[in-house]
Enzyme design. Structure first.
Site, short mmCIF file in Angstrom:
data_model
loop_
_atom_site.label_atom_id
_atom_site.label_comp_id
_atom_site.label_asym_id
_atom_site.label_seq_id
_atom_site.Cartn_x
_atom_site.Cartn_y
_atom_site.Cartn_z
N ARG A 250 0.86 -1.18 0.00
CA ARG A 250 0.00 0.00 0.00
C ARG A 250 0.90 1.23 0.00
O ARG A 250 1.51 1.57 1.02
CB ARG A 250 -0.91 -0.03 1.23
CG ARG A 250 -1.63 1.28 1.47
CD ARG A 250 -2.73 1.16 2.50
NE ARG A 250 -2.31 0.64 3.80
CZ ARG A 250 -1.70 1.34 4.74
NH1 ARG A 250 -1.37 2.61 4.53
NH2 ARG A 250 -1.39 0.78 5.90
N HIS A 254 -3.81 4.08 4.68
CA HIS A 254 -4.89 3.08 4.72
C HIS A 254 -6.19 3.71 4.22
O HIS A 254 -6.90 3.13 3.40
CB HIS A 254 -5.06 2.57 6.15
CG HIS A 254 -6.21 1.64 6.33
ND1 HIS A 254 -6.21 0.36 5.82
CD2 HIS A 254 -7.40 1.80 6.95
CE1 HIS A 254 -7.36 -0.23 6.12
NE2 HIS A 254 -8.09 0.63 6.80
N TYR A 263 3.96 5.30 11.47
CA TYR A 263 4.27 3.91 11.80
C TYR A 263 5.14 3.19 10.79
O TYR A 263 5.51 2.04 11.01
CB TYR A 263 2.97 3.12 12.02
CG TYR A 263 1.98 3.16 10.87
CD1 TYR A 263 2.14 2.35 9.75
CD2 TYR A 263 0.88 4.01 10.91
CE1 TYR A 263 1.24 2.39 8.69
CE2 TYR A 263 -0.03 4.05 9.86
CZ TYR A 263 0.15 3.24 8.77
OH TYR A 263 -0.75 3.28 7.73
#
Length: 363
Positions: A250, A254, A263
């Site tokens: 990805r 998200h 993160y």
């Protein structure tokens, strides 16, 4: 399993291979470019306040186009909320996706006309729906030869930690349901990496259920197409379920409410940029002399036109009346829902319209 390297070199596999013409590969390239373009426009529209949220697919175009183009008109697809590329392959207009993310409808396309179910927001729930549908295909005798039917369900690596996915795999195995479980492992379940979810590669979980599992380079549209065709054929001919793990990444957040810089490291993102699914097809087309600059310019112009229409449609979408959220739930009126509707509309009518002094039930 890989058939096209990140450098655009064609390789072969003894068990999974594919014959592809120049025209077919140009078509796959076009699909990916157009889907990426309207996906980027969706991201921009959300940032500009036109959408409540957008779920980007940047980096996953090959996984979705490869799988989507493997489906036949007889097959049924069950998406999660990120399958804009599969929707494109099933003939769903990009503008039909907008109402879900603008908050004006739950999806406007006919699932049976397009053989593509409505988006599911609840993580993993579509796997149960797909398994039940595939069980119906089995019970009704719609499998057994190449002209049979199959079901393909899409979910992410994070969904494999949900009970719905496990239950779907158990039922599919027990009833030999013709369903392909297509896991897009994009490495991150929001902020949790795959290694925090499973000790084993996800495709190996299929062994525990008693059906085949295979990992494919999800940034390779040819490999994904080849494996998806094989898996669907297995299901159509009565050989039961298959799990595909499309190993991809990805490239964006998200959703637009997520900040991936909190993160994951920039170095990881840069490494995956070198595996871009569109660029490797472009390089291969050039090396094979299957496309010239005029073709690439034409596709780019088409993608810009698609994005412009997508934007115009979004900005000019009318707001539905408050009662519509109730009227489109069931085919026939349901007494409980009707009571909720009447209570809600009575509540709205209790507010005065500040501009006219009248009771404003539609504002």
């Amino acid at each position: 399993m890989q058939l096209l390297t990140p450098e655009g070199e064609r390789v072969h596999h003894p068990d999974f291979d594919i014959d592809i013409t120049a025209e077919q590969l140009r078509g796959l390239y076009r699909d990916m470019v157009l889907v990426r373009r309207f996906d980027r426009e969706g991201n921009a529209l959300q940032r500009q306040g036109q959408l409540g949220i957008w779920v980007p697919l940047l980096g996953q175009e090959a996984a979705q186009i490869g799988a989507g183009r493997a489906l036949t008109d007889r097959d049924m697809a069950f998406p999660s909320y990120r399958e804009h590329g599969v929707a494109w392959c099933r003939g769903v207009k990009p503008t039909d996706l907008l109402g879900i993310f603008r908050g004006t409808d739950h999806g406007t396309w006919d699932p049976y006309e397009h053989r593509f179910q409505l988006y599911v927001i609840v993580i993993g729930n579509q796997v149960l729906n797909a398994t039940g549908y595939a069980m119906g295909q089995r019970f009704e005798g719609k499998v057994g030869d190449q002209d049979g039917e199959a079901t393909m369900v899409f979910f992410g690596d994070g969904a494999t930690s949900q009970g719905d996915v496990h239950e779907g795999c158990v039922w599919a195995a027990v009833y030999d349901a013709p369903v392909v479980f297509f896991c897009q492992n994009n490495q991150w379940a929001i902020s949790e990496p795959t290694e925090r979810q499973s000790r084993l590669p996800l495709y190996q979980r299929a062994r525990g259920y008693g059906f085949p599992g295979i990992r494919v380079d999800g940034n390779d549209v040819l490999a994904t197409l080849a494996v998806s065709r094989w898996a669907l054929d297995q299901c159509r001919t009565g050989n039961g379920p298959v799990l595909i793990e499309a190993f991809t990444y990805r490239m964006d957040a998200h959703t637009t409410s997520d900040d991936p810089t909190r993160y994951r490291l920039a170095d990881e993102l840069e490494a995956w940029k070198l595996k871009d699914p569109i660029e490797r097809v472009r390089v291969h087309l050039v090396k094979q002399q299957w496309a010239d600059q005029a073709f690439f310019d034409e596709v780019q112009a088409e993608s810009d036109e698609l994005a412009a229409g997508f934007r115009e449609f979004c900005v000019n979408m009318p707001d539905p009346p408050p009662g519509r959220i109730f009227s489109e739930v069931y085919a026939d009126e349901h007494p409980v829902l009707a009571a909720q509707r009447d209570e809600f509309l009575d509540y709205l009518h209790g507010f005065a319209d500040a501009s006219t002094g009248a009771q404003g039930g539609e504002h």
